[in-house]
Design a protein around this motif. Sequence first.
Motif, PDB file in Angstrom:
ATOM      1  N   GLN A 132       0.819  -1.212   0.000  1.00 20.60           N
ATOM      2  CA  GLN A 132       0.000   0.000   0.000  1.00 20.60           C
ATOM      3  C   GLN A 132       0.853   1.262   0.000  1.00 20.60           C
ATOM      4  OE1 GLN A 132      -3.211   0.217  -0.446  1.00 20.60           O
ATOM      5  NE2 GLN A 132      -3.525  -1.987  -0.467  1.00 20.60           N
ATOM      6  N   SER A 133       2.045   1.185   0.569  1.00 20.00           N
ATOM      7  CA  SER A 133       2.894   2.378   0.674  1.00 20.00           C
ATOM      8  C   SER A 133       3.622   2.722  -0.620  1.00 20.00           C
ATOM      9  CB  SER A 133       3.931   2.173   1.789  1.00 20.00           C
ATOM     10  OG  SER A 133       4.920   1.227   1.407  1.00 20.00           O
ATOM     11  N   LEU A 134       3.670   1.791  -1.551  1.00 19.20           N
ATOM     12  CA  LEU A 134       4.417   2.017  -2.785  1.00 19.20           C
ATOM     13  C   LEU A 134       3.656   2.936  -3.735  1.00 19.20           C
ATOM     14  CD1 LEU A 134       5.659  -1.644  -3.450  1.00 19.20           C
ATOM     15  CD2 LEU A 134       7.012   0.279  -2.605  1.00 19.20           C
ATOM     16  N   ASN A 135       4.389   3.801  -4.408  1.00 16.47           N
ATOM     17  CA  ASN A 135       3.782   4.674  -5.411  1.00 16.47           C
ATOM     18  C   ASN A 135       3.601   3.967  -6.751  1.00 16.47           C
ATOM     19  OD1 ASN A 135       3.657   6.933  -3.677  1.00 16.47           O
ATOM     20  ND2 ASN A 135       5.820   7.382  -4.064  1.00 16.47           N
ATOM     21  N   GLN A 136       4.343   2.884  -6.964  1.00 17.17           N
ATOM     22  CA  GLN A 136       4.239   2.131  -8.204  1.00 17.17           C
ATOM     23  C   GLN A 136       3.169   1.037  -8.063  1.00 17.17           C
ATOM     24  OE1 GLN A 136       7.012   2.255  -6.359  1.00 17.17           O
ATOM     25  NE2 GLN A 136       8.550   3.428  -7.491  1.00 17.17           N
ATOM     26  N   PRO A 137       2.577   0.600  -9.188  1.00 14.76           N
ATOM     27  CA  PRO A 137       1.646  -0.527  -9.140  1.00 14.76           C
ATOM     28  C   PRO A 137       2.351  -1.760  -8.577  1.00 14.76           C
ATOM     29  CG  PRO A 137       1.523   0.586 -11.262  1.00 14.76           C
ATOM     30  CD  PRO A 137       2.696   1.168 -10.546  1.00 14.76           C
ATOM     31  N   ASN A 153      -2.212  -2.729  -4.477  1.00 11.94           N
ATOM     32  CA  ASN A 153      -2.453  -1.329  -4.133  1.00 11.94           C
ATOM     33  C   ASN A 153      -3.355  -0.683  -5.184  1.00 11.94           C
ATOM     34  OD1 ASN A 153      -0.712  -0.872  -6.295  1.00 11.94           O
ATOM     35  ND2 ASN A 153       0.980  -0.127  -5.028  1.00 11.94           N
ATOM     36  N   ASP A 154      -3.738   0.560  -4.931  1.00 13.81           N
ATOM     37  CA  ASP A 154      -4.668   1.246  -5.829  1.00 13.81           C
ATOM     38  C   ASP A 154      -4.098   1.413  -7.228  1.00 13.81           C
ATOM     39  OD1 ASP A 154      -6.459   1.458  -3.753  1.00 13.81           O
ATOM     40  OD2 ASP A 154      -5.906   3.526  -3.233  1.00 13.81           O
ATOM     41  N   GLN A 155      -2.786   1.626  -7.319  1.00  8.89           N
ATOM     42  CA  GLN A 155      -2.158   1.830  -8.624  1.00  8.89           C
ATOM     43  C   GLN A 155      -2.269   0.563  -9.486  1.00  8.89           C
ATOM     44  OE1 GLN A 155      -0.985   2.612  -5.704  1.00  8.89           O
ATOM     45  NE2 GLN A 155       0.121   4.565  -5.688  1.00  8.89           N
ATOM     46  N   ALA A 156      -2.083  -0.608  -8.856  1.00  8.93           N
ATOM     47  CA  ALA A 156      -2.235  -1.868  -9.587  1.00  8.93           C
ATOM     48  C   ALA A 156      -3.697  -2.116  -9.950  1.00  8.93           C
ATOM     49  CB  ALA A 156      -1.689  -3.019  -8.747  1.00  8.93           C
ATOM     50  N   ASP A 157      -4.577  -1.755  -9.030  1.00  9.08           N
ATOM     51  CA  ASP A 157      -6.004  -1.946  -9.279  1.00  9.08           C
ATOM     52  C   ASP A 157      -6.483  -1.102 -10.452  1.00  9.08           C
ATOM     53  OD1 ASP A 157      -8.440  -3.163  -8.718  1.00  9.08           O
ATOM     54  OD2 ASP A 157      -9.077  -1.540  -7.401  1.00  9.08           O
ATOM     55  N   GLN A 175     -12.472  -5.540  -9.147  1.00  6.16           N
ATOM     56  CA  GLN A 175     -13.702  -5.795  -9.899  1.00  6.16           C
ATOM     57  C   GLN A 175     -13.934  -7.282 -10.154  1.00  6.16           C
ATOM     58  OE1 GLN A 175     -13.758  -3.337 -13.464  1.00  6.16           O
ATOM     59  NE2 GLN A 175     -12.531  -1.768 -12.437  1.00  6.16           N
ATOM     60  N   LEU A 176     -12.956  -8.092  -9.786  1.00 11.42           N
ATOM     61  CA  LEU A 176     -13.054  -9.530 -10.017  1.00 11.42           C
ATOM     62  C   LEU A 176     -13.565 -10.251  -8.774  1.00 11.42           C
ATOM     63  CD1 LEU A 176      -9.576 -10.056 -11.744  1.00 11.42           C
ATOM     64  CD2 LEU A 176     -11.802  -9.884 -12.885  1.00 11.42           C
TER      65      LEU A 176
END
Length: 256
Positions: free
Chosen positions: A113-118, A132-136, A143-144
């Motif tokens: 969660q702390s990473l800025n990258q996916p 994390n949100d970036q990967a999502d 959504q799966l």
Amino acid sequence: MSDPRHEALGNFLRSRREKLTPQAVGLAAGRRRRTSGLRREEVAELAGIGVDWYIRLEQGRAVKPSSSTVDALARALRLSRTEHAHLKALVRGPARKPFVRETVPAGLRELVQSLNQPAYISGQRWDVLAWNDQADEIFGFSQLADDDRNTLLLMLCTPGVRRLFGTQWKELARRMVAQFRATYDLWAGNPAFADLLARLRHGSREFDELWAAHDINPLSAGEKLLDHPKKGRVRLRYATFQANDDPALKLAIYYA
């Protein structure tokens, strides 16, 4: 009943034998062959082992070759370093406990969660366990359904992913299947892995051909070119890392 692990060993040996030509190992082609690849007796001769003994190996019988015999087979079949390591793992692999879906420790979840990258974490069956949100935003994990949250199912069976990866999709799919095969063979006969295999066969028209090749690839860093519906054309490099907390867990990080 035959042991699925022995069957996996036999299938792997047969797949490598059938991909070789006599010329590749310095043999004369001789009379016309009804099937492609080397004959069993040719492999046995190249490896310096008995033909009947080698046939029992390919048939998946309970035969345990020595380390020197494994090395001789690897030389005879012209195995790559990765394939040689896979053969060793198949031979020495003990019976595994029933598969249990992994749990991601809180510290690793917080790291992702702390990473800025996916970034996301997956388990041995390639189930996506944390992200994390970036990967999502890129892959749409949230959504799966939980049972569909698996990188192989996502790549091969999820509508829209083929468009996301564009012309790169076929090569990425081939590489992923070959990487997963290295794990699957060690879990041969396990119901959780057999269930995933059945879903892949049902959901992807290309999967059977990729699976039949029985290629073995190592996990490695690389690059993906995405045609994202919101972000447009995105080029991302990626690398994976094994977690010390649980070696079954793999952290994937994407970066520009």
